[in-house]
Design an enzyme around this catalytic site. Sequence first.
Site, mmCIF file in Angstrom:
data_model
loop_
_atom_site.group_PDB
_atom_site.id
_atom_site.type_symbol
_atom_site.label_atom_id
_atom_site.label_comp_id
_atom_site.label_asym_id
_atom_site.label_seq_id
_atom_site.Cartn_x
_atom_site.Cartn_y
_atom_site.Cartn_z
ATOM 1 N N TYR A 155 1.077 -1.154 0.111
ATOM 2 C CA TYR A 155 -0.071 0.273 -0.266
ATOM 3 C C TYR A 155 0.829 0.981 -0.246
ATOM 4 O O TYR A 155 2.146 1.328 0.934
ATOM 5 C CB TYR A 155 -1.388 -0.216 0.991
ATOM 6 C CG TYR A 155 -1.618 -1.331 0.772
ATOM 7 C CD1 TYR A 155 -2.951 -1.378 0.748
ATOM 8 C CD2 TYR A 155 -1.440 -2.369 1.362
ATOM 9 C CE1 TYR A 155 -4.280 -1.881 0.405
ATOM 10 C CE2 TYR A 155 -3.105 -3.421 1.869
ATOM 11 C CZ TYR A 155 -3.755 -3.201 0.826
ATOM 12 O OH TYR A 155 -4.601 -4.533 0.693
ATOM 13 N N SER A 156 0.334 2.653 -0.728
ATOM 14 C CA SER A 156 0.855 3.343 -0.948
ATOM 15 C C SER A 156 1.037 4.050 0.650
ATOM 16 O O SER A 156 0.060 4.151 0.941
ATOM 17 C CB SER A 156 0.705 4.332 -2.133
ATOM 18 O OG SER A 156 1.088 3.863 -3.662
ATOM 19 N N CYS A 336 -0.005 7.259 -10.644
ATOM 20 C CA CYS A 336 -0.291 6.008 -9.794
ATOM 21 C C CYS A 336 -1.186 5.840 -9.175
ATOM 22 O O CYS A 336 -2.800 6.691 -9.731
ATOM 23 C CB CYS A 336 -0.078 6.687 -8.273
ATOM 24 S SG CYS A 336 0.372 5.343 -6.792
ATOM 25 N N GLU A 376 3.753 3.804 -10.731
ATOM 26 C CA GLU A 376 3.477 2.825 -10.279
ATOM 27 C C GLU A 376 2.359 2.893 -10.443
ATOM 28 O O GLU A 376 1.135 3.074 -9.533
ATOM 29 C CB GLU A 376 4.008 3.043 -8.268
ATOM 30 C CG GLU A 376 3.746 2.139 -7.644
ATOM 31 C CD GLU A 376 5.066 2.092 -6.161
ATOM 32 O OE1 GLU A 376 5.675 2.416 -6.379
ATOM 33 O OE2 GLU A 376 4.400 2.559 -5.167
ATOM 34 N N TYR A 378 -0.605 -1.265 -10.397
ATOM 35 C CA TYR A 378 -0.739 -1.739 -9.541
ATOM 36 C C TYR A 378 -2.262 -2.312 -10.543
ATOM 37 O O TYR A 378 -3.306 -1.830 -10.361
ATOM 38 C CB TYR A 378 -0.608 -1.692 -8.497
ATOM 39 C CG TYR A 378 -1.626 -0.453 -7.388
ATOM 40 C CD1 TYR A 378 -3.263 -0.237 -7.189
ATOM 41 C CD2 TYR A 378 -0.513 0.769 -7.220
ATOM 42 C CE1 TYR A 378 -3.240 1.225 -6.659
ATOM 43 C CE2 TYR A 378 -0.948 1.472 -6.664
ATOM 44 C CZ TYR A 378 -2.673 2.060 -6.307
ATOM 45 O OH TYR A 378 -3.308 2.424 -5.299
#
Length: 378
Positions: A155-156, A336, A376, A378
């Site tokens: 988790y960012s 992101c 980044e 996901y």
Amino acid sequence: MALSTPLSQMSVALPIGIDGSSRSMIKVQSVSFTEKSCGPLLRLDTVSRKLSLKKRSTVCMSLQQQASRSKVSVTPLELEDPKETPINLYRPKEPYTAKIVSVERIVGSQAPGETCHIVIDHDGKVPYWEGQSYGVIPPGENPKKPGAPHNVRLYSIASTRYGDSFDGKTASLCVRRAQYYDPETGKEDPSKAGVCSNFLCNAKPGDKVQITGPSGKVMLLPEEDPKATHIMIATGTGVAPFRGYLRRMFMEDVPTFKFDGLAWLFLGVANSDSLLYDEEFSSYLKDYPENFRYDKALSREEKNKKGGKMYVQDKIEEYSDEIFKLLDDGAHIYFCGLKGMMPGIQDTLKRVAEERGESWEQKLSQLRKNKQWHVEVY
Ligand code: FAD
């Protein structure tokens, strides 16, 4: 209370949600403020918007001016010292046991799905830098490896290294609950709900949480040039690292980082109820209009110029001339969010480059080489 008295050790409610209501407030104890005449109360105003400006303006003449200058003091400043990025201080075999401080739903009732802001107390033992991630190991057994713990989920981190409590002891996450809907019936199937996101969104203050990390260097904020331009493109929870950057730039008084460049956030979500940290970001617009730009794409509420849904790439296209110029001048660009965001964005950037008579492939490779391109997903 005399306004020139520094307000330290105060308890202050910080809005984290979209509407500033008490459901989206977190309570922070022992916040200290910079010792400026009128500054502390103004910081409270900027941060909490709970006090009446009208009342105070009779006491101090330069309220607006000071509002844009006073920032929150942070400790311990040793967190600025290490030359090396903290990396993998805790690994999956020996995670750190942290504690949940708070879990708050931060989207409105019309948002599809649920997103929560989760504050975790690591007691200063798992330091991190803005843009890094924590790993979380949810409790229970890994269904694919009986007897073994679950795999780590990343988790960012959505706070600065000082955390939302400004004391270096907490980290915040922005987590979307992964639900599963049967594609045929359209009904939710709780047996297939995401393990870790549901564990985190259901957690209660005081619950233990196994964390690993911190990890990741791709999204670290380059700080050598305080006048640099940072273009941030986020979809949904992808806004997490950018919340950290922006708090460092505009909310915290960090002696070694006095940001005076341009931060430009593009945030794509479904509708206005799904906006994340909107009030916080809007306050920077008001206080730092020269240094911050904020553009939202609400796919289910707005139309792009072709009459289709408004996605972040449509906003990028709208400002493409400026964005390309800023990139040519050395701006950093960050992406992101969900993986699915990148193809649409890349197609748009390629089309814009071609319209400008440039080769996107060459431009992209140059951006990568110059370390201006940070992704980044996901
Ligand atoms: P899992 O249990 O791993 O399930 C994954 C998906 O499969 C879920 O959607 C679940 O509903 C579905 N599923 C489960 N069982 C079945 C089945 N039988 N059939 C079909 N589907 C099924 N997420 C955030 O919310 N915020 C962040 O800031 C964030 N940052 C990230 C940063 C990085 C670098 C990475 C790599 C990922 C990040 N993520 C973030 C994603 C996060 O790591 C998790 O992947 C996410 O929370 C889902 O994990 P989970 O344990 O809840 O779901």
